[in-house]
Design an enzyme around this catalytic site. Sequence first.
Site, PDB file in Angstrom:
ATOM      1  N   ASP A  10      32.858  45.771  32.804  1.00  0.00           N
ATOM      2  CA  ASP A  10      33.292  45.090  34.026  1.00  0.00           C
ATOM      3  C   ASP A  10      32.081  44.967  34.948  1.00  0.00           C
ATOM      4  O   ASP A  10      31.119  45.744  34.833  1.00  0.00           O
ATOM      5  CB  ASP A  10      34.413  45.876  34.721  1.00  0.00           C
ATOM      6  CG  ASP A  10      34.967  45.115  35.922  1.00  0.00           C
ATOM      7  OD1 ASP A  10      35.446  43.978  35.741  1.00  0.00           O
ATOM      8  OD2 ASP A  10      34.920  45.650  37.045  1.00  0.00           O
ATOM      9  N   GLU A  26      30.811  43.986  39.188  1.00  0.00           N
ATOM     10  CA  GLU A  26      31.086  43.652  40.580  1.00  0.00           C
ATOM     11  C   GLU A  26      29.940  42.768  41.067  1.00  0.00           C
ATOM     12  O   GLU A  26      28.783  42.943  40.633  1.00  0.00           O
ATOM     13  CB  GLU A  26      31.214  44.898  41.450  1.00  0.00           C
ATOM     14  CG  GLU A  26      32.355  45.827  41.062  1.00  0.00           C
ATOM     15  CD  GLU A  26      33.738  45.205  41.170  1.00  0.00           C
ATOM     16  OE1 GLU A  26      33.889  44.222  41.944  1.00  0.00           O
ATOM     17  OE2 GLU A  26      34.647  45.688  40.488  1.00  0.00           O
ATOM     18  N   GLU A  59      33.606  39.444  52.516  1.00  0.00           N
ATOM     19  CA  GLU A  59      34.740  39.311  51.588  1.00  0.00           C
ATOM     20  C   GLU A  59      34.524  40.140  50.325  1.00  0.00           C
ATOM     21  O   GLU A  59      35.462  40.768  49.808  1.00  0.00           O
ATOM     22  CB  GLU A  59      34.950  37.842  51.206  1.00  0.00           C
ATOM     23  CG  GLU A  59      35.343  36.929  52.356  1.00  0.00           C
ATOM     24  CD  GLU A  59      34.161  36.460  53.173  1.00  0.00           C
ATOM     25  OE1 GLU A  59      34.377  35.776  54.187  1.00  0.00           O
ATOM     26  OE2 GLU A  59      32.995  36.792  52.805  1.00  0.00           O
ATOM     27  N   HIS A  89      37.865  48.238  43.894  1.00  0.00           N
ATOM     28  CA  HIS A  89      37.337  47.827  42.598  1.00  0.00           C
ATOM     29  C   HIS A  89      36.026  48.557  42.352  1.00  0.00           C
ATOM     30  O   HIS A  89      35.166  48.656  43.234  1.00  0.00           O
ATOM     31  CB  HIS A  89      37.087  46.319  42.575  1.00  0.00           C
ATOM     32  CG  HIS A  89      38.335  45.516  42.517  1.00  0.00           C
ATOM     33  ND1 HIS A  89      38.663  44.723  41.432  1.00  0.00           N
ATOM     34  CD2 HIS A  89      39.339  45.380  43.403  1.00  0.00           C
ATOM     35  CE1 HIS A  89      39.831  44.127  41.666  1.00  0.00           C
ATOM     36  NE2 HIS A  89      40.245  44.513  42.854  1.00  0.00           N
ATOM     37  N   ASP A  99      37.061  50.462  36.426  1.00  0.00           N
ATOM     38  CA  ASP A  99      37.831  49.340  35.899  1.00  0.00           C
ATOM     39  C   ASP A  99      37.598  49.160  34.404  1.00  0.00           C
ATOM     40  O   ASP A  99      38.524  48.794  33.663  1.00  0.00           O
ATOM     41  CB  ASP A  99      37.481  48.054  36.647  1.00  0.00           C
ATOM     42  CG  ASP A  99      38.109  48.001  38.041  1.00  0.00           C
ATOM     43  OD1 ASP A  99      38.790  48.976  38.419  1.00  0.00           O
ATOM     44  OD2 ASP A  99      37.918  46.991  38.746  1.00  0.00           O
TER      45      ASP A  99
END
Length: 230
Positions: free
Chosen positions: A7, A9, A52, A150, A155
């Site tokens: 995963d 980010e 965000e 997250h 994850d």
Amino acid sequence: MREIVFDTETTGLSFSGGDRLVEIGCVELVNKVMTGRHYHVYLNPERPVPVEAFRVHGLSDVFLSDKPLFRDVVEDLIDFIGDSPMIAHNANFDFGFINGEMTRCGRPIVSLDRMVDTLVIARTRHPGAKHTLDALCSRYGIDLSARTLHGALLDAQLLAQVYVELTGGRQISMGLAVDVPVMRETAAEATSRVHVRPARHFAPSEAELERHAAFLKKLEEPIWGQAASG
């Protein structure tokens, strides 16, 4: 069979639009069992993290400012993933960023032939249902209590458990204790390795316990009753 569940980010949704990786997390599966080997790194994106994105993963400009650049860790990443299949949720997104960074630092891209997308598998297995990682963890009884934000490694660990369920469940590897030889592992890595198995919980409800007790009362001369009286 060795597989890598991973995963990422990022600072946003589009590498071509200027967004960059800020975290990569990978876990190793052998015969659908997590071996405990993993690869995890935070990255300096060389650009500000939009608010965000910060709200999603909580990785700030200050935190990332002293982290390595992708080009500084790319050889370690390539060494870890090897030529194994690469499993991700909405995999086109993660592959887009990994391969964007690979191209940016002059390294060959990861072939899309290696890509396994659990989102596609989930849509096939459970049409009409929710297919987010959270929803799939809830469906399969996978503990989400540690997931407040997250995080790439967490994850990836959760997704590895989901992937096992999507592709047949724990019965495909039940009873197998896999000792995987680890090549090029440092003493510190060997000390920190932890054997991890996907966790599932099957606690019966009160109603199920009552139905079970009622069923047992209907049995005439059960074997365990004879053994107790003997």
